[in-house]
Design a protein around this motif. Structure first.
Motif, PDB file in Angstrom:
ATOM      1  N   PRO A  46      -3.933 -55.965 -49.150  1.00  0.00           N
ATOM      2  CA  PRO A  46      -5.316 -56.430 -49.238  1.00  0.00           C
ATOM      3  C   PRO A  46      -5.618 -57.096 -50.573  1.00  0.00           C
ATOM      4  O   PRO A  46      -5.084 -56.713 -51.614  1.00  0.00           O
ATOM      5  N   ALA A  47      -6.485 -58.109 -50.526  1.00  0.00           N
ATOM      6  CA  ALA A  47      -6.918 -58.784 -51.748  1.00  0.00           C
ATOM      7  C   ALA A  47      -7.960 -57.923 -52.454  1.00  0.00           C
ATOM      8  O   ALA A  47      -8.595 -57.068 -51.834  1.00  0.00           O
ATOM      9  N   PRO A  48      -8.156 -58.142 -53.749  1.00  0.00           N
ATOM     10  CA  PRO A  48      -9.171 -57.367 -54.460  1.00  0.00           C
ATOM     11  C   PRO A  48     -10.573 -57.933 -54.254  1.00  0.00           C
ATOM     12  O   PRO A  48     -10.745 -59.114 -53.951  1.00  0.00           O
ATOM     13  N   ARG A  49     -11.558 -57.084 -54.413  1.00  0.00           N
ATOM     14  CA  ARG A  49     -12.954 -57.511 -54.489  1.00  0.00           C
ATOM     15  C   ARG A  49     -13.257 -57.816 -55.950  1.00  0.00           C
ATOM     16  O   ARG A  49     -13.141 -56.943 -56.804  1.00  0.00           O
ATOM     17  N   VAL A  50     -13.640 -59.058 -56.225  1.00  0.00           N
ATOM     18  CA  VAL A  50     -13.922 -59.462 -57.603  1.00  0.00           C
ATOM     19  C   VAL A  50     -15.173 -60.318 -57.620  1.00  0.00           C
ATOM     20  O   VAL A  50     -15.325 -61.235 -56.814  1.00  0.00           O
ATOM     21  N   ALA A  51     -16.069 -60.022 -58.541  1.00  0.00           N
ATOM     22  CA  ALA A  51     -17.248 -60.854 -58.749  1.00  0.00           C
ATOM     23  C   ALA A  51     -17.460 -61.039 -60.239  1.00  0.00           C
ATOM     24  O   ALA A  51     -17.080 -60.190 -61.048  1.00  0.00           O
ATOM     25  N   ILE A  52     -18.072 -62.157 -60.590  1.00  0.00           N
ATOM     26  CA  ILE A  52     -18.367 -62.473 -61.981  1.00  0.00           C
ATOM     27  C   ILE A  52     -19.807 -62.949 -62.094  1.00  0.00           C
ATOM     28  O   ILE A  52     -20.304 -63.671 -61.219  1.00  0.00           O
ATOM     29  N   ILE A  53     -20.460 -62.528 -63.158  1.00  0.00           N
ATOM     30  CA  ILE A  53     -21.796 -63.004 -63.525  1.00  0.00           C
ATOM     31  C   ILE A  53     -21.685 -63.660 -64.892  1.00  0.00           C
ATOM     32  O   ILE A  53     -21.047 -63.115 -65.795  1.00  0.00           O
ATOM     33  N   LEU A  54     -22.280 -64.823 -65.057  1.00  0.00           N
ATOM     34  CA  LEU A  54     -22.349 -65.464 -66.376  1.00  0.00           C
ATOM     35  C   LEU A  54     -23.807 -65.548 -66.791  1.00  0.00           C
ATOM     36  O   LEU A  54     -24.657 -66.027 -66.017  1.00  0.00           O
ATOM     37  N   GLU A  55     -24.107 -65.078 -67.999  1.00  0.00           N
ATOM     38  CA  GLU A  55     -25.483 -65.154 -68.496  1.00  0.00           C
ATOM     39  C   GLU A  55     -25.487 -65.645 -69.939  1.00  0.00           C
ATOM     40  O   GLU A  55     -24.528 -65.459 -70.687  1.00  0.00           O
ATOM     41  N   LEU A  56     -26.588 -66.265 -70.308  1.00  0.00           N
ATOM     42  CA  LEU A  56     -26.781 -66.767 -71.672  1.00  0.00           C
ATOM     43  C   LEU A  56     -28.229 -66.519 -72.067  1.00  0.00           C
ATOM     44  O   LEU A  56     -29.152 -66.933 -71.342  1.00  0.00           O
ATOM     45  N   ASN A  57     -28.401 -65.793 -73.156  1.00  0.00           N
ATOM     46  CA  ASN A  57     -29.745 -65.465 -73.647  1.00  0.00           C
ATOM     47  C   ASN A  57     -30.595 -64.758 -72.598  1.00  0.00           C
ATOM     48  O   ASN A  57     -31.796 -65.010 -72.456  1.00  0.00           O
ATOM     49  N   GLY A  58     -29.942 -63.896 -71.819  1.00  0.00           N
ATOM     50  CA  GLY A  58     -30.663 -63.103 -70.836  1.00  0.00           C
ATOM     51  C   GLY A  58     -30.944 -63.790 -69.530  1.00  0.00           C
ATOM     52  O   GLY A  58     -31.612 -63.219 -68.658  1.00  0.00           O
ATOM     53  N   ILE A  59     -30.449 -65.017 -69.349  1.00  0.00           N
ATOM     54  CA  ILE A  59     -30.680 -65.777 -68.118  1.00  0.00           C
ATOM     55  C   ILE A  59     -29.357 -65.952 -67.385  1.00  0.00           C
ATOM     56  O   ILE A  59     -28.350 -66.385 -67.965  1.00  0.00           O
ATOM     57  N   MET A 106     -25.451 -56.136 -61.079  1.00  0.00           N
ATOM     58  CA  MET A 106     -25.444 -57.319 -60.222  1.00  0.00           C
ATOM     59  C   MET A 106     -24.012 -57.708 -59.857  1.00  0.00           C
ATOM     60  O   MET A 106     -23.726 -58.059 -58.706  1.00  0.00           O
ATOM     61  N   ALA A 107     -23.109 -57.657 -60.829  1.00  0.00           N
ATOM     62  CA  ALA A 107     -21.717 -58.015 -60.560  1.00  0.00           C
ATOM     63  C   ALA A 107     -21.100 -57.074 -59.533  1.00  0.00           C
ATOM     64  O   ALA A 107     -20.404 -57.516 -58.603  1.00  0.00           O
ATOM     65  N   VAL A 108     -21.345 -55.779 -59.671  1.00  0.00           N
ATOM     66  CA  VAL A 108     -20.801 -54.811 -58.713  1.00  0.00           C
ATOM     67  C   VAL A 108     -21.365 -55.070 -57.313  1.00  0.00           C
ATOM     68  O   VAL A 108     -20.639 -55.019 -56.315  1.00  0.00           O
ATOM     69  N   ASP A 109     -22.648 -55.383 -57.231  1.00  0.00           N
ATOM     70  CA  ASP A 109     -23.260 -55.663 -55.931  1.00  0.00           C
ATOM     71  C   ASP A 109     -22.687 -56.935 -55.306  1.00  0.00           C
ATOM     72  O   ASP A 109     -22.452 -56.985 -54.084  1.00  0.00           O
ATOM     73  N   LYS A 110     -22.487 -57.969 -56.110  1.00  0.00           N
ATOM     74  CA  LYS A 110     -21.940 -59.223 -55.571  1.00  0.00           C
ATOM     75  C   LYS A 110     -20.502 -59.034 -55.090  1.00  0.00           C
ATOM     76  O   LYS A 110     -20.083 -59.664 -54.111  1.00  0.00           O
ATOM     77  N   ALA A 111     -19.735 -58.176 -55.760  1.00  0.00           N
ATOM     78  CA  ALA A 111     -18.344 -57.944 -55.345  1.00  0.00           C
ATOM     79  C   ALA A 111     -18.270 -57.344 -53.948  1.00  0.00           C
ATOM     80  O   ALA A 111     -17.275 -57.526 -53.234  1.00  0.00           O
TER      81      ALA A 111
END
Length: 296
Positions: free
Chosen positions: A37-50, A20-25
């Motif tokens: 050029p600026a970098p492509r960066v994305a972050i996902i935060l999850e807790l207990n699988g959510i 998911m993080a790679v896709d969002k980036a």
């Protein structure tokens, strides 16, 4: 590894979050034709699988509301993805959460607190990272900071690391090659096999370097096409670069202020070594240089 049953199949949630993080980036609006050029960066935060939320640099993201709905937000082009997401989750307790980031969180910032420290402050317990920052001044420093604060660091799966790297090729190339005829730069000569490319694609020069110590470095070319322009400290002092190849070898020690010459089928790359520093507990090895290309 986090696994769950899904209609009789075992699903690797860690892989799913990294995916998911790679896709969002990929949503990051990056102009790859720019010189910086600026970098492509994305972050996902999850807790207990959510998933608690996600953000992509220069694009935006969304967070999960208490009622299960998603709330979208936008970000400034210069805003780091990690800070943007944490700011939008300011009222949420993130202790014990896990982050998936496609590029190493920054460990230094000219203004404000670094993203690595922000994640630590919010008590993120595990950080999965796709790629190390190619900038020799900061690359891999986040690992040191996270380890010091007992934050577990994990790698993305190899296929996703490679995909994130390809998506960020324009940003990485800033630190691994110079496409101009006259230019300068700096890179970590302990990374990427010590190789730095110089010149436009199809007519580039491959230069190789290895450690010799502070203030000095070895230039390498196993085809014996590397030499030192003895007693020359300016490019204008070198009329015929081929003249110095009488003393070519597969390796040449080069001190700061000296000019080394690489030869290939296209001509010559004149490289002036400006500064050499070895790796320390807080900094990476670095070669700062200027170069001039002379084609036949």
């Amino acid at each position: 590894m986090i696994e769950t049953e899904n209609q009789g199949c075992v699903v690797n949630l860690e892989y799913s979050f990294a995916r998911m993080a790679v896709d969002k980036a990929k949503l990051c609006p990056v102009d790859a034709t720019r010189s910086n050029p600026a970098p492509r960066v994305a972050i996902i935060l999850e807790l207990n699988g959510i998933v608690l939320g996600w953000a992509a640099k220069g694009y935006g993201g969304s967070i999960r509301n208490a009622d299960g709905t998603d709330l979208a937000f936008q970000v400034k082009a210069s805003e780091h993805a990690e800070k943007a997401l944490l700011d939008n989750l300011a009222d949420i307790d993130l202790a014990g959460a896990t982050a998936y980031v496609t590029l190493e969180p920054c460990a230094k910032r000219r203004r404000g607190e670094s993203c690595a420290n922000l994640l630590i402050t919010r008590k993120i317990s595990v950080v999965h990272i796709a790629n190390c920052d190619p900038n020799p001044d900061v690359g891999a420093l986040a690992w040191k900071i996270f380890h010091r604060h007992n934050v577990t660091v994990r790698d993305f799966p190899g296929d996703l690391r490679n995909e994130a790297r390809r998506d960020n090729s324009a940003f990485f190339s800033k630190f691994q090659c110079s496409t101009k005829m006259y230019d300068g730069g700096a890179f970590d000569y302990n990374s990427n096999g010590g190789i730095r490319l110089m010149g436009p694609p199809g007519r580039e020069f491959k230069t190789s370097w290895t450690n010799r110590g502070n203030g000095t470095i070895y230039a390498l070319d196993y085809a014996h096409n590397v030499c030192l322009a003895k007693n020359c400290t300016e490019f204008s002092q070198i009329d015929d670069p081929g003249r110095w190849l009488e003393d070519s070898h597969y390796t040449k020690p080069v001190n700061e202020g000296e000019i080394v010459i690489f030869q290939n089928e296209y001509g010559f790359a004149l490289v002036k070594v400006m500064r050499v520093s070895t790796r320390t507990p807080t900094t990476n090895a670095e070669l700062q240089f200027e170069f001039e290309l002379r084609y036949r």
